[in-house]
Write a protein that holds these residues in place. Structure first.
Motif, PDB file in Angstrom:
ATOM      1  N   ASP A 154      15.909 -31.524 -41.216  1.00  0.00           N
ATOM      2  CA  ASP A 154      16.954 -32.597 -40.561  1.00  0.00           C
ATOM      3  C   ASP A 154      16.520 -33.537 -39.949  1.00  0.00           C
ATOM      4  O   ASP A 154      16.210 -33.350 -38.677  1.00  0.00           O
ATOM      5  N   ARG A 163      18.747 -35.249 -36.371  1.00  0.00           N
ATOM      6  CA  ARG A 163      18.886 -34.821 -35.188  1.00  0.00           C
ATOM      7  C   ARG A 163      17.629 -34.732 -34.370  1.00  0.00           C
ATOM      8  O   ARG A 163      16.425 -34.896 -34.956  1.00  0.00           O
ATOM      9  N   TYR A 197      14.822 -28.892 -36.665  1.00  0.00           N
ATOM     10  CA  TYR A 197      16.095 -28.611 -37.284  1.00  0.00           C
ATOM     11  C   TYR A 197      15.677 -28.442 -38.853  1.00  0.00           C
ATOM     12  O   TYR A 197      14.886 -29.293 -39.369  1.00  0.00           O
ATOM     13  N   ARG A 235      17.643 -27.445 -42.712  1.00  0.00           N
ATOM     14  CA  ARG A 235      18.635 -26.777 -43.329  1.00  0.00           C
ATOM     15  C   ARG A 235      18.548 -25.873 -44.322  1.00  0.00           C
ATOM     16  O   ARG A 235      17.497 -26.266 -45.066  1.00  0.00           O
ATOM     17  N   LYS A 249      23.854 -22.628 -37.573  1.00  0.00           N
ATOM     18  CA  LYS A 249      25.375 -22.886 -37.636  1.00  0.00           C
ATOM     19  C   LYS A 249      25.690 -22.991 -38.780  1.00  0.00           C
ATOM     20  O   LYS A 249      24.970 -23.835 -39.692  1.00  0.00           O
ATOM     21  N   LYS A 250      26.714 -22.754 -39.304  1.00  0.00           N
ATOM     22  CA  LYS A 250      27.441 -22.998 -40.547  1.00  0.00           C
ATOM     23  C   LYS A 250      27.861 -24.490 -41.017  1.00  0.00           C
ATOM     24  O   LYS A 250      28.319 -25.167 -40.094  1.00  0.00           O
ATOM     25  N   ILE A 251      27.284 -24.983 -42.028  1.00  0.00           N
ATOM     26  CA  ILE A 251      27.585 -26.335 -42.425  1.00  0.00           C
ATOM     27  C   ILE A 251      28.826 -26.386 -43.409  1.00  0.00           C
ATOM     28  O   ILE A 251      29.767 -26.938 -43.095  1.00  0.00           O
ATOM     29  N   ASN A 252      28.486 -25.547 -44.457  1.00  0.00           N
ATOM     30  CA  ASN A 252      29.366 -24.953 -45.326  1.00  0.00           C
ATOM     31  C   ASN A 252      29.419 -23.657 -45.843  1.00  0.00           C
ATOM     32  O   ASN A 252      28.363 -22.986 -45.505  1.00  0.00           O
ATOM     33  N   CYS A 281      25.628 -23.517 -46.870  1.00  0.00           N
ATOM     34  CA  CYS A 281      24.363 -24.190 -46.070  1.00  0.00           C
ATOM     35  C   CYS A 281      24.486 -23.969 -44.690  1.00  0.00           C
ATOM     36  O   CYS A 281      25.716 -23.924 -44.142  1.00  0.00           O
ATOM     37  N   VAL A 282      23.419 -23.578 -44.253  1.00  0.00           N
ATOM     38  CA  VAL A 282      23.431 -23.398 -42.533  1.00  0.00           C
ATOM     39  C   VAL A 282      22.217 -24.513 -41.940  1.00  0.00           C
ATOM     40  O   VAL A 282      21.470 -25.047 -42.763  1.00  0.00           O
ATOM     41  N   ILE A 283      22.392 -24.962 -40.972  1.00  0.00           N
ATOM     42  CA  ILE A 283      21.551 -25.589 -40.036  1.00  0.00           C
ATOM     43  C   ILE A 283      20.986 -24.855 -38.839  1.00  0.00           C
ATOM     44  O   ILE A 283      21.854 -24.147 -38.041  1.00  0.00           O
ATOM     45  N   GLU A 302      26.583 -26.810 -29.985  1.00  0.00           N
ATOM     46  CA  GLU A 302      25.723 -25.528 -30.737  1.00  0.00           C
ATOM     47  C   GLU A 302      24.291 -25.443 -29.881  1.00  0.00           C
ATOM     48  O   GLU A 302      23.851 -24.483 -30.137  1.00  0.00           O
TER      49      GLU A 302
END
Length: 282
Positions: A116, A119, A123, A125, A146-149, A152-154, A267
């Protein structure tokens, strides 16, 4: 199937033609476009393959090849699908026309890992093709994830979650190992930072009433052992203050506390501990 050479293209005719005309496949900048007359069978096929209507053509924008695969593979893939459904298809390259007949293409990855770059910090993804509740729950157990959808998480890479990320990747079929160039470089940076302040050093330097000689451990497992052992003997308030410093390498000031209270949690700041920190300081 047979290939007809046109002036600047190659048309493949299916063994059993079910539709009139020819579907033209071409690239327009970052998008694969399909040019064909309005036909409900065609629409159903290309929508199911992930193509979208832009007002003029059906197309697929290739945003990231690590997620979607290469342009040529997606062109060959949609060509193969259309040929097998009785459509004649026009290609710009002979090689792609031949491979579409044979179905010779690399599928888009079912799982992917990307850096990623939007940022600051380290990080990554991690994503997968279809919704998988079990995998999502497992990924969100990783610290700083952290949930993106739903697929997918980051994750912010840290020495405290590095091994968990690699274990998750290995157990779930992701192409990520400790030999990955980005991971190696990130870990090198994290180790330099880690050796400045190890868990035991935090405790001895930043807690009133806890006596002992400050030590800097270069062995991560030994440092974590002392960290976890010592946490068992701290109050919740002391744990909160330690957690804040471990994340930021500074003690929480009144101004920082007020800023977090006014602007909310995020976050990165670990502010689930903020009430305990405030209570401890008072």
């Amino acid at each position: 199937m047979r290939i007809k050479e046109e002036e600047n293209s190659y048309v493949v005719e299916p063994d059993e033609a079910k539709h009139e005309g020819v579907v033209k496949i071409y690239r327009d900048n970052a998008t694969i476009k399909l040019d064909y007359e309005k036909n409900q069978d065609f629409i159903n096929i290309v929508k199911n393959a992930g193509y979208k209507w832009d007002g003029t053509n059906w197309g697929m924008k290739i945003i990231n090849s690590k997620i979607q695969g290469e342009f040529k593979d997606r062109r060959i893939e949609i060509g193969n699908i259309l040929l097998n459904n009785g459509f004649a298809v026009e290609f710009e390259k002979l090689e792609e026309a031949e491979k579409a007949i044979d179905g010779d293409y690399i599928k888009a990855p079912d799982k992917w890992v990307i850096i990623d770059t939007e940022r600051d910090g380290d990080y990554i993804r991690m994503g997968w093709k279809t919704n998988d509740e079990r995998m999502l729950k497992e990924a969100l157990k990783i610290k700083y994830s952290k949930k993106i959808n739903d697929s997918c998480v980051i994750i912010r890479l840290s020495m405290y979650n590095y091994n968990n990320i690699l274990d998750f990747a290995q157990n779930n079929g992701f192409s990520l190992t400790k030999d990955n160039y980005y991971i190696k470089k990130a870990v090198e940076r994290l180790k330099i930072k880690q050796h400045r302040y190890t868990p035991k050093a935090y405790i001895f330097e930043y807690f009133d009433g806890i006596k002992g000689e400050q030590e800097i451990y270069t062995d991560e497992e030994l440092a974590m052992f002392h960290y976890e052992y010592t946490l068992e003997h701290l109050t919740d308030k002391e744990k909160a203050k330690l957690e804040y410093f471990r994340l930021f390498e500074v003690e929480a000031t009144e101004e920082q506390i007020q800023d977090i209270k006014e602007n909310g949690y995020n976050e990165d700041n670990g502010t689930k501990w903020i009430r305990d920190i405030q209570s401890y300081k008072n």
